[in-house]
Each structure stands twice: as C-alpha cells, then as structure tokens.
Design an enzyme around this catalytic site. Structure first.
Site, PDB file in Angstrom:
ATOM      1  N   ALA A  38       0.856  -1.201   0.000  1.00 50.94           N
ATOM      2  CA  ALA A  38       0.000   0.000   0.000  1.00 50.94           C
ATOM      3  C   ALA A  38       0.881   1.236   0.000  1.00 50.94           C
ATOM      4  O   ALA A  38       2.041   1.182   0.392  1.00 50.94           O
ATOM      5  CB  ALA A  38      -0.893   0.022   1.246  1.00 50.94           C
ATOM      6  N   THR A  57      -5.241  -0.080   9.651  1.00 48.14           N
ATOM      7  CA  THR A  57      -4.498   0.919  10.427  1.00 48.14           C
ATOM      8  C   THR A  57      -5.382   1.632  11.450  1.00 48.14           C
ATOM      9  O   THR A  57      -6.598   1.771  11.242  1.00 48.14           O
ATOM     10  CB  THR A  57      -3.920   1.979   9.466  1.00 48.14           C
ATOM     11  OG1 THR A  57      -3.449   3.100  10.213  1.00 48.14           O
ATOM     12  CG2 THR A  57      -4.975   2.503   8.491  1.00 48.14           C
ATOM     13  N   TYR A  80      -5.392   8.472   3.329  1.00 44.47           N
ATOM     14  CA  TYR A  80      -4.766   7.191   3.644  1.00 44.47           C
ATOM     15  C   TYR A  80      -5.709   6.323   4.484  1.00 44.47           C
ATOM     16  O   TYR A  80      -6.036   5.187   4.125  1.00 44.47           O
ATOM     17  CB  TYR A  80      -3.430   7.417   4.385  1.00 44.47           C
ATOM     18  CG  TYR A  80      -2.885   6.155   4.991  1.00 44.47           C
ATOM     19  CD1 TYR A  80      -2.494   5.084   4.191  1.00 44.47           C
ATOM     20  CD2 TYR A  80      -2.772   6.020   6.385  1.00 44.47           C
ATOM     21  CE1 TYR A  80      -2.008   3.910   4.756  1.00 44.47           C
ATOM     22  CE2 TYR A  80      -2.292   4.857   6.945  1.00 44.47           C
ATOM     23  CZ  TYR A  80      -1.908   3.802   6.132  1.00 44.47           C
ATOM     24  OH  TYR A  80      -1.446   2.644   6.703  1.00 44.47           O
ATOM     25  N   HIS A  86       8.592   8.541  10.214  1.00 43.28           N
ATOM     26  CA  HIS A  86       8.178   8.035  11.523  1.00 43.28           C
ATOM     27  C   HIS A  86       9.156   8.433  12.633  1.00 43.28           C
ATOM     28  O   HIS A  86      10.359   8.516  12.413  1.00 43.28           O
ATOM     29  CB  HIS A  86       8.009   6.514  11.475  1.00 43.28           C
ATOM     30  CG  HIS A  86       6.862   6.112  10.595  1.00 43.28           C
ATOM     31  ND1 HIS A  86       7.032   5.390   9.459  1.00 43.28           N
ATOM     32  CD2 HIS A  86       5.551   6.394  10.684  1.00 43.28           C
ATOM     33  CE1 HIS A  86       5.858   5.221   8.872  1.00 43.28           C
ATOM     34  NE2 HIS A  86       4.937   5.829   9.600  1.00 43.28           N
TER      35      HIS A  86
HETATM   36  N1  UDP Z   1       6.572  13.103  15.415  1.00 45.84           N
HETATM   37  C1  UDP Z   1       7.382  14.164  15.776  1.00 45.84           C
HETATM   38  N2  UDP Z   1       8.455  14.447  14.987  1.00 45.84           N
HETATM   39  C2  UDP Z   1       8.752  13.745  13.846  1.00 45.84           C
HETATM   40  C3  UDP Z   1       7.918  12.653  13.495  1.00 45.84           C
HETATM   41  C4  UDP Z   1       6.827  12.358  14.308  1.00 45.84           C
HETATM   42  O1  UDP Z   1       7.151  14.844  16.788  1.00 45.84           O
HETATM   43  O2  UDP Z   1       9.728  14.092  13.165  1.00 45.84           O
HETATM   44  C5  UDP Z   1       5.415  12.777  16.272  1.00 45.84           C
HETATM   45  C6  UDP Z   1       4.073  12.830  15.540  1.00 45.84           C
HETATM   46  O3  UDP Z   1       3.554  14.138  15.583  1.00 45.84           O
HETATM   47  C7  UDP Z   1       3.255  11.820  16.352  1.00 45.84           C
HETATM   48  C8  UDP Z   1       4.291  10.806  16.830  1.00 45.84           C
HETATM   49  O4  UDP Z   1       5.559  11.453  16.703  1.00 45.84           O
HETATM   50  O5  UDP Z   1       2.700  12.453  17.456  1.00 45.84           O
HETATM   51  C9  UDP Z   1       4.302   9.530  15.992  1.00 45.84           C
HETATM   52  O6  UDP Z   1       4.387   9.901  14.622  1.00 45.84           O
HETATM   53  P1  UDP Z   1       4.672   8.835  13.483  1.00 45.84           P
HETATM   54  O7  UDP Z   1       4.777   9.614  12.194  1.00 45.84           O
HETATM   55  O8  UDP Z   1       5.841   7.999  13.861  1.00 45.84           O
HETATM   56  O9  UDP Z   1       3.403   7.898  13.493  1.00 45.84           O
HETATM   57  P2  UDP Z   1       1.830   8.236  13.371  1.00 45.84           P
HETATM   58  O10 UDP Z   1       1.305   8.208  14.773  1.00 45.84           O
HETATM   59  O11 UDP Z   1       1.679   9.562  12.701  1.00 45.84           O
HETATM   60  O12 UDP Z   1       1.312   7.097  12.565  1.00 45.84           O
END
Ligand code: UDP
Length: 337
Positions: free
Chosen positions: A81, A123, A147, A195
C-alpha cells in the site's frame, strides 16, 4: 496450527516492505510455503529472506491470475500500500488507485480462482480523532485523511465480498509499528522516512542534525502526542495466528493490534537517549496537521480470540532492536535493492 495437514501456502503481497519482510521471516521460521509478490516501488529486494519472489504489480491482472491458477495459495496476506499520510492529502487519487483499486484487482483474481482467505493490513488511521479512549474495534471510524479513508474503504469492500461470494478476511488495524527483527538483517528502511522512532535513531546515529517535536501544547502529561508502539514481530505473530484461524474456518473479523500503553514523543526521545547513549538535539516545532493527541488501542479482542501474546512490550526493547538495525552500515546497500 491449522487444520491443514501440510504447510500452509501463503502469498505475501508487499513482502519486500518493512512489515511484510518481517512476516516472511516469521512464516519461514514456522515452516510455511511462501510466495512474495512485490513491485519494489518502496520495498527492497534484499529484505526478502525466504520464499519464491515474483517482481510484479497488482495492476497486472494476467500475472495475478497466473499466480492463483497454479492452485498453490491457501491464504493471501496483503501488505502492499501507499502509506504516507501527508502524501495522501496532496495526492489522494494515488491512494485510491494503489490502495483500493489495486486491492480490488487482487480480490477479483482470488474470486476467479476460488481462494477465500485474506489478511489485510489496516491501520489505526481508520479511527481519525477518537471520541473515547482506549480505542476498541467498535469505536466510531472517522478517518481524517485519504490514507485512512482508503484503508477503511478496503475493509468495507472485504465485508461486501464476504456477503457476495464468501471471502473470509481478517483486518488487522496496526497502531505504531516499530522495531526490527533480532537478527538485524531486516528492519525499517523508508524513503522518505517520516516516523518518529527511526528519525530519532538517525539523529543518534549522526545521520540527521535534530529531531523536531511536532507540538508541545497537547493536553497530555508532557504536552506531546501519545502513541501506542507495537513491535513488528508482534504484528507478524498476530498475522500468523489470524491465518490459522482462517484456515480453521473462522468468520471474517477485525482486530486492533497495539500494546495498550501510550508513550509521548518526549518519552520516546528520552528512551532513545538511554538506549544509544548519544546526544539528541531536539527542536520544538508546530503541530503536524491531522495528528490526534492520543491514540491508544484496546487489543483485548486479539488477545482473547486469536491468543495473541506480544513478546516485545517494553519501549526499551523495541528501540534496542531498531537501534541494532540502524547501526548497520547502510552504505553497503545500493539504492536499487
Ligand atoms: N513526530 C514528531 N516528529 C517527527 C515525526 C513524528 O514529533 O519528526 C510525532 C508525531 O507528531 C506523532 C508521533 O511522533 O505524534 C508519531 O508519529 P509517526 O509519524 O511515527 O506515526 P503516526 O502516529 O503519525 O502514525
């Protein structure tokens, strides 16, 4: 084990990706017969550690028919995906084509050859901003981006296929997948990486200057978002159990897969400092659009009905396994594999 008297034959679609490649390794350990289908658009050939590999796309209906014609597939696991939330907002049709229409192709090829067992990578994004916490499978779904909307559309399509021609499916709604296999020969390698955990580890490894914390004024204990992190091999275990349920004749179902514990962005960064012993530069940045403050799963249903028992529940263990993978010399890996 399932009712089959021989090894199950599994088609892993997207088996060259992060979660798919861990699934392949897990299935191989369990003695399954594996075929991997991947177009390598975001996956990597060298992450596939077992099985027969077919390079191809879900848009290729002749190829799909030839895979199923041989009659050697009992169950399909579908990991392929597009999965970048931001990109899905900017380019929604890419998501409807890749995630919905391509899945319809796959299901249609299965229908044609009478293959009835399907496991789908869904998800937590199907819930959007939840009304109540922790999130159960009956919490209202209300995706806030294309998404999540496309994943929910496939869940609906699967329900209709069950009613229409008896396709049995298990939808697994992942919370925040992380970590890597203990072998450190496979792990998370996204391009671009968005991530949190891999980005913080890149800072620890000296490959990135700093980590931006997206928002410090949420209504949480330290002002940063809480997420439910789950180890990729625990996800693989859940798929394996789900497969056996389907092969034993189970009905279609949906399960949350999370640890039921929320860790804040700051807690993750602190844990990376402890695990790596490296300095992590942190910059406070504005909130990221569409980020809910708290996403924590209630996974009791998967534990009770599938017998799922996550093995890597501590954040330290999850991050240690990802760190072992990140410390590998990525210069040895060419851009093309
Ligand atoms: N996050 C952050 N800085 C980054 C990437 C992610 O503060 O550079 C935060 C994001 O806002 C969320 C958490 O980390 O609150 C997890 O984000 P991720 O993108 O890993 O997964 P998601 O929960 O969005 O699927």
């Amino acid at each position: 084990m399932s009712d089959l008297s021989r090894a199950p034959r599994v088609l892993v679609v997207g088996g060259a990706g992060y979660i798919g490649s861990h699934m392949v390794k897990y299935l191989d350990k369990k003695g399954a017969e594996i075929t991997v289908l991947d177009n390598l658009s975001t996956g990597h050939r060298d992450l596939i550690t077992a099985g027969k590999f077919i390079e191809g796309d879900l848009g290729d209906t002749e190829l799909l028919d030839s895979i199923f014609e041989e009659g050697n597939i009992d169950v399909v696991m579908h990991f392929a995906a597009s999965s970048l939330v931001g990109e899905s907002v900017a380019d929604p049709l890419k998501y409807y084509v890749n995630n919905v229409s391509r899945t319809a192709n796959l299901l249609s090829a299965m229908q044609h050859r009478g293959i009835k067992n399907f496991i789908f990578s869904s998800t937590a994004a199907v819930y959007g901003e939840p009304d109540t916490l922790p999130i159960t499978e009956t919490t209202r779904t209300n995706p806030t981006n294309p998404y999540g909307a496309t994943k929910l559309a496939v869940e609906r399509m699967l329900k209709d296929c069950d009613a229409g021609f008896g396709l049995k499916s298990i939808c697994l709604r992942y919370f925040n997948a992380c970590g890597a296999d203990e072998s450190a020969i496979i792990g998370e390698r996204h391009q671009p990486e968005t991530h949190l955990i891999p980005l913080v580890l890149q800072v620890a490894a000296g490959r990135r200057e700093h980590i931006s914390v997206f928002g410090n004024d949420y209504e949480t204990k330290d002002g940063t978002c809480l997420r439910d992190y789950i180890h990729v091999n625990d996800l693989a275990q859940a798929h394996y159990l789900a497969m056996n349920e389907l092969l034993d004749g189970a009905d279609s179902s949906i399960y949350n897969l999370g640890n039921s514990t929320g860790f804040s962005v700051r807690q993750v960064i602190d844990q990376v400092r402890l695990v790596t012993n490296e300095k992590i530069n942190v910059i406070d940045a504005p909130r990221r659009v569409g980020d809910p403050a708290v996403l924590v799963a209630d996974s009791a249903k998967a534990r009770q009905e599938l017998g799922w028992q996550p093995q890597y529940e501590s954040l330290a263990v999850m991050i240690e396994s990802a760190w072992a993978w990140h410390q590998r010399d990525f210069s040895e890996i060419s851009e093309n594999n």
